[in-house]
Design a protein around this motif. Structure first.
Motif, PDB file in Angstrom:
ATOM      1  N   ARG A   8       9.830 -40.150  71.556  1.00 24.77           N
ATOM      2  CA  ARG A   8      10.309 -40.670  72.986  1.00 24.77           C
ATOM      3  C   ARG A   8       9.275 -41.548  73.547  1.00 24.77           C
ATOM      4  O   ARG A   8       9.190 -41.924  74.772  1.00 24.77           O
ATOM      5  N   GLY A   9       8.443 -42.177  72.724  1.00 25.86           N
ATOM      6  CA  GLY A   9       7.670 -43.106  72.713  1.00 25.86           C
ATOM      7  C   GLY A   9       6.428 -42.823  73.638  1.00 25.86           C
ATOM      8  O   GLY A   9       5.588 -43.391  74.475  1.00 25.86           O
ATOM      9  N   VAL A  10       6.026 -41.761  73.565  1.00 27.87           N
ATOM     10  CA  VAL A  10       4.900 -40.924  74.261  1.00 27.87           C
ATOM     11  C   VAL A  10       3.877 -40.279  72.989  1.00 27.87           C
ATOM     12  O   VAL A  10       4.284 -39.723  72.026  1.00 27.87           O
ATOM     13  N   ASP A  70       1.377 -43.266  77.336  1.00 26.37           N
ATOM     14  CA  ASP A  70       2.454 -44.088  76.931  1.00 26.37           C
ATOM     15  C   ASP A  70       2.018 -45.071  75.666  1.00 26.37           C
ATOM     16  O   ASP A  70       1.151 -45.642  75.574  1.00 26.37           O
ATOM     17  N   GLU A 126       7.403 -38.920  85.695  1.00 29.12           N
ATOM     18  CA  GLU A 126       7.503 -39.842  84.528  1.00 29.12           C
ATOM     19  C   GLU A 126       7.478 -39.096  83.171  1.00 29.12           C
ATOM     20  O   GLU A 126       8.390 -39.398  82.264  1.00 29.12           O
ATOM     21  N   LEU A 127       6.752 -38.394  82.995  1.00 24.73           N
ATOM     22  CA  LEU A 127       6.457 -37.689  81.665  1.00 24.73           C
ATOM     23  C   LEU A 127       7.553 -36.797  81.585  1.00 24.73           C
ATOM     24  O   LEU A 127       8.120 -36.781  80.485  1.00 24.73           O
ATOM     25  N   THR A 175      10.695 -37.033  82.377  1.00 32.02           N
ATOM     26  CA  THR A 175      11.575 -37.898  82.139  1.00 32.02           C
ATOM     27  C   THR A 175      11.519 -38.500  80.765  1.00 32.02           C
ATOM     28  O   THR A 175      12.508 -38.234  79.973  1.00 32.02           O
ATOM     29  N   ARG A 176      10.420 -38.987  80.373  1.00 35.81           N
ATOM     30  CA  ARG A 176      10.382 -39.490  79.249  1.00 35.81           C
ATOM     31  C   ARG A 176      10.415 -38.474  77.927  1.00 35.81           C
ATOM     32  O   ARG A 176      11.127 -39.051  77.099  1.00 35.81           O
ATOM     33  N   THR A 215      16.496 -36.842  84.448  1.00 31.47           N
ATOM     34  CA  THR A 215      15.933 -37.467  85.779  1.00 31.47           C
ATOM     35  C   THR A 215      15.527 -36.231  86.590  1.00 31.47           C
ATOM     36  O   THR A 215      16.407 -35.498  86.981  1.00 31.47           O
TER      37      THR A 215
END
Length: 298
Positions: A197-199, A233, A287-288, A290-291, A296
């Motif tokens: 998830r790009g984290v 991120d 934001e975390l 949701t990521r 949402t």
């Protein structure tokens, strides 16, 4: 450190409050269930700050529940049919928990070296007795995650980083090995899922208890939230055009810590947080969520 008075809840008796969570026991009936309520409180430098972060407790609870459903080991969540009704006003930030025999160990896993771990490495070349190669810089990812436990100090005192050997002295060799192995296994699976998830999951802490009836190791408290973990991120982290502090901006209350460092000398009571700092911190928590989850936050 003084804490706000915990609210009274029908059917429940307040038992204990930490920096963020309030614990309750059933006012009547069996005492094998706890109600763990995550508040909106935010703490830094051993102070609970004002004002709280709106919605923080519900976000932490939702993220913990999301992770619990994806971790393949027993957890502390209790059957809601066996406990008093959870009051509606706190239902979205409360967890019904089985009563466990908690281990006095914070099970910290580091997939990157930063924070107190990096400071210890600079001084000794090791972290919690684990020797590391020379030349590691703040925020560098480790080839293999390391388990660096801490002793859970009494409320109001600082936790103490300890070696694995010291954890054996505290809980015995079998339990210490089980805590280490479970922590590393959960961290590795969570790190890989977050990466999809790009984290980047840089580090986290777990807490475990023992089921008094079965003796099983049980994952407890919050898990892999932005209060118990450091997330970065990935797209920002690997952007070579940014400076180190920008690359290591985490999805948590670091915005609060940064503001306090610039606006408070750590003498006396900390100042009230400005509305924009509260809003920015709230956005970072959202934001975390949701990521990671893809949902949402309303």
């Amino acid at each position: 450190m003084s804490l706000p008075t915990a609210p009274e809840l029908p059917g429940w008796t307040h038992s204990y409050s930490g920096k963020v969570r309030d614990l309750y026991v059933p006012a009547e009936g069996p005492d094998d269930t706890l109600l763990v309520v995550a508040s909106n409180r935010v703490s830094a430098y051993d102070f609970v700050l004002e004002p709280p972060i709106p919605g923080k407790g519900a976000l932490l609870t939702a993220l913990s529940n999301w992770w619990f459903s994806r971790i393949d080991m027993p957890n502390h969540l209790a059957d809601p049919q066996s406990a008093p009704r959870v009051p509606e006003e706190i239902a979205n930030r409360a967890m019904l928990s089985r009563r466990l025999e908690m281990y006095p160990i914070e099970c910290v896993v580091r997939g990157a070296l930063t924070g107190s771990g990096f400071l210890e490495y600079q001084q000794t070349g090791s972290v919690c007795g684990i020797e590391l190669p020379p030349g590691i810089e703040d925020g560098d990812l480790l080839e293999t995650p390391i388990y660096t436990p801490a002793y859970k100090a009494p409320f109001g005192e600082h936790d103490e980083n300890i070696s694995f050997e010291r954890s054996v002295e505290l809980v015995g060799s079998e339990a210490a090995a089980a805590l280490r192995d479970a922590s590393l296994q959960i961290f590795t699976a969570a790190r890989d899922l977050a990466a999809e998830r790009g984290v980047i999951l840089a580090d986290t802490k777990f807490e475990f208890g023992r089921d008094p009836e079965t003796g099983d190791l049980v994952l407890a408290d919050e898990v892999l939230t932005s209060d118990s973990s450091r997330y970065w991120d990935a797209s920002v982290y690997f952007d070579a055009s940014l400076n180190r502090s920008e690359r290591l901006a985490s999805f948590d209350k670091q915005i609060v810590r940064n503001w306090l460092r610039s606006n408070w000398d750590q003498q006396g009571v900390p100042p009230v947080l400005p509305a924009e700092i509260v809003a920015q911190t709230q956005d970072r928590y959202r934001e975390l969520y949701t990521r990671l989850t893809g949902a949402t936050w309303a």
